[in-house]
Write an enzyme that holds these catalytic residues in place. Structure first.
Site, short mmCIF file in Angstrom:
data_model
loop_
_atom_site.label_atom_id
_atom_site.label_comp_id
_atom_site.label_asym_id
_atom_site.label_seq_id
_atom_site.Cartn_x
_atom_site.Cartn_y
_atom_site.Cartn_z
N HIS A 196 -20.33 12.67 -10.80
CA HIS A 196 -18.89 13.17 -10.74
C HIS A 196 -18.61 14.37 -9.52
O HIS A 196 -17.47 14.42 -9.05
CB HIS A 196 -18.63 13.66 -12.13
N ASP A 197 -19.65 14.84 -9.26
CA ASP A 197 -19.57 15.78 -8.11
C ASP A 197 -20.13 15.35 -6.71
O ASP A 197 -20.51 16.28 -5.86
CB ASP A 197 -20.44 17.28 -8.48
N LYS A 200 -18.97 16.48 -3.42
CA LYS A 200 -19.31 17.99 -2.87
C LYS A 200 -20.31 17.79 -1.47
O LYS A 200 -20.52 19.12 -0.76
CB LYS A 200 -19.95 18.73 -4.08
N HIS A 225 -13.20 17.13 -3.42
CA HIS A 225 -14.28 16.56 -3.71
C HIS A 225 -14.09 15.35 -4.66
O HIS A 225 -14.93 14.38 -4.37
CB HIS A 225 -15.44 17.64 -4.31
N HIS A 249 -11.61 13.36 -12.59
CA HIS A 249 -12.18 14.27 -13.66
C HIS A 249 -11.47 15.67 -13.70
O HIS A 249 -11.67 16.34 -14.60
CB HIS A 249 -13.65 14.19 -13.86
N HIS A 250 -10.63 15.98 -12.52
CA HIS A 250 -10.06 17.18 -12.55
C HIS A 250 -8.58 17.12 -12.76
O HIS A 250 -7.80 18.16 -12.57
CB HIS A 250 -10.56 17.89 -11.20
N ASP A 278 -16.99 18.87 -18.27
CA ASP A 278 -17.36 19.69 -17.20
C ASP A 278 -16.93 21.13 -17.26
O ASP A 278 -17.55 21.86 -16.81
CB ASP A 278 -16.60 18.92 -16.10
#
Length: 326
Positions: A196-197, A200, A225, A249-250, A278
């Site tokens: 998920h990250d 970055k 990201h 997801h954000h 998260d």
């Protein structure tokens, strides 16, 4: 893999004993492992217990009609090739057979040479397809493993985010379990959590490891990201089911999230799960600009942000088993 066993296995499904015996005798001489079934129900039970590379199915049998047997066998194992062998042939029947997944259609009375050639061609085609699938899976596993290792490396750049994705996975899968998601969905969710990250990687280290609060401009950069991560996965060609989970997801339940401002049910369910997991993990971990919240403080924050940041149903699930969270 059973599908790639050295001797191909064949199931003959026909209520005429003479045909069963004839095909079994000839095909065993050709080097195949052969079993027979006089009824459709018997064939389905046999196929549910062992894999058959190919099945030769008569259409008109007592009990279950042959076309239903074809559908059941393909449902049990899509890799099983089906040859329809019937005296009741018609264009409509042949079309329906292909629609149900049959490999070929041979009319009775048949020529044994034609039957043997059709079987040989089919099993060779199947063998190549299964081998290609196995090699492709190996490539996919290596690629996913490389991305997962890269994502873990990104987490490890900052002492406060070491094993972040691992803990997000743990929380998300626990939520999914309580929600009753199917095993396949949980696997997709777990893979998405690990990556998920991944976006970055496109954020400068000076921002990721900055020891203090970020400026508005730096926060804007960090907010890129999810899109970067989605672009990375999109380039692979075979991780497409993870893309919306990584990208969204954000997003927030009230539509105030990023990158697209999706709202409520428009946010994929598994992305909503990851978003909550998260946030909980982030709140209960130290950051350069604050100490970690206690579990109780984090849960209070989740309660306060139900219907704004978090999906009410998913948040309630987390709260219901919160005493087991570590």
């Amino acid at each position: 893999m059973k599908e790639l066993q050295e001797k191909a296995s064949i199931l003959v499904v026909d209520d005429e004993e003479e045909i069963c015996y004839l095909l079994q005798d000839v095909l065993e001489q050709e080097g195949y492992l052969v079993k027979t079934a006089a009824r459709g129900k018997e064939a389905i039970e046999m196929a549910s217990k062992e894999f058959f590379n190919l099945a030769i199915v008569d259409l008109k049998m007592p009990g279950i009609w042959g076309m239903e047997v074809v559908k059941a066998l393909k449902d049990i194992n899509p890799h099983t090739l089906i040859i329809i062998n019937t005296a009741y042939a018609s264009i409509d029947t042949a079309i329906e057979a292909v629609r149900q997944g049959a490999y070929d259609f041979i009319k009775k009375p048949f020529k044994m040479e034609e039957m043997i050639l059709t079987i040989k061609n089919g099993i060779e085609k199947q063998r190549l397809a299964l081998e290609n699938n196995r090699l492709l899976q190996k490539v996919q596993d290596l690629y996913f493993g490389s991305l997962s290792a890269l994502a873990a490396t990104i987490d490890a750049k900052n002492v406060h985010t070491t094993k972040h994705s691992e803990r997000v996975c743990k929380y998300a899968v626990s939520i999914a379990q309580e929600l009753g998601l199917h095993e396949e969905e949980k696997v997709i969710l777990e893979h998405a959590c690990k990556l998920h990250d991944i976006g970055k990687i496109g954020i400068p280290d000076s921002i990721l490891v900055k020891p203090g609060k970020l400026t508005p401009e730096e926060w804007q950069k960090v907010r890129e990201h999810p899109v970067i991560g989605a672009d990375i996965l999109n380039s692979s060609g075979f991780l497409k089911e993870l893309i919306p989970l990584v990208k969204y997801h954000h997003e927030r339940y009230d539509g105030s999230g990023y990158p697209d401002g999706l709202k409520g049910e428009d946010i994929p369910k598994k992305a909503r799960i990851i978003g909550l997991a998260d946030a909980f993990e982030a709140m209960t971990s130290d950051r350069p600009y604050r100490k970690a919240f206690s579990k109780e403080e984090a849960l209070e924050q989740i309660k306060a942000n139900i219907k704004t940041q978090f999906d009410p149903q998913i948040a309630d699930v987390l709260l219901s088993f919160s005493k087991h969270l570590t």
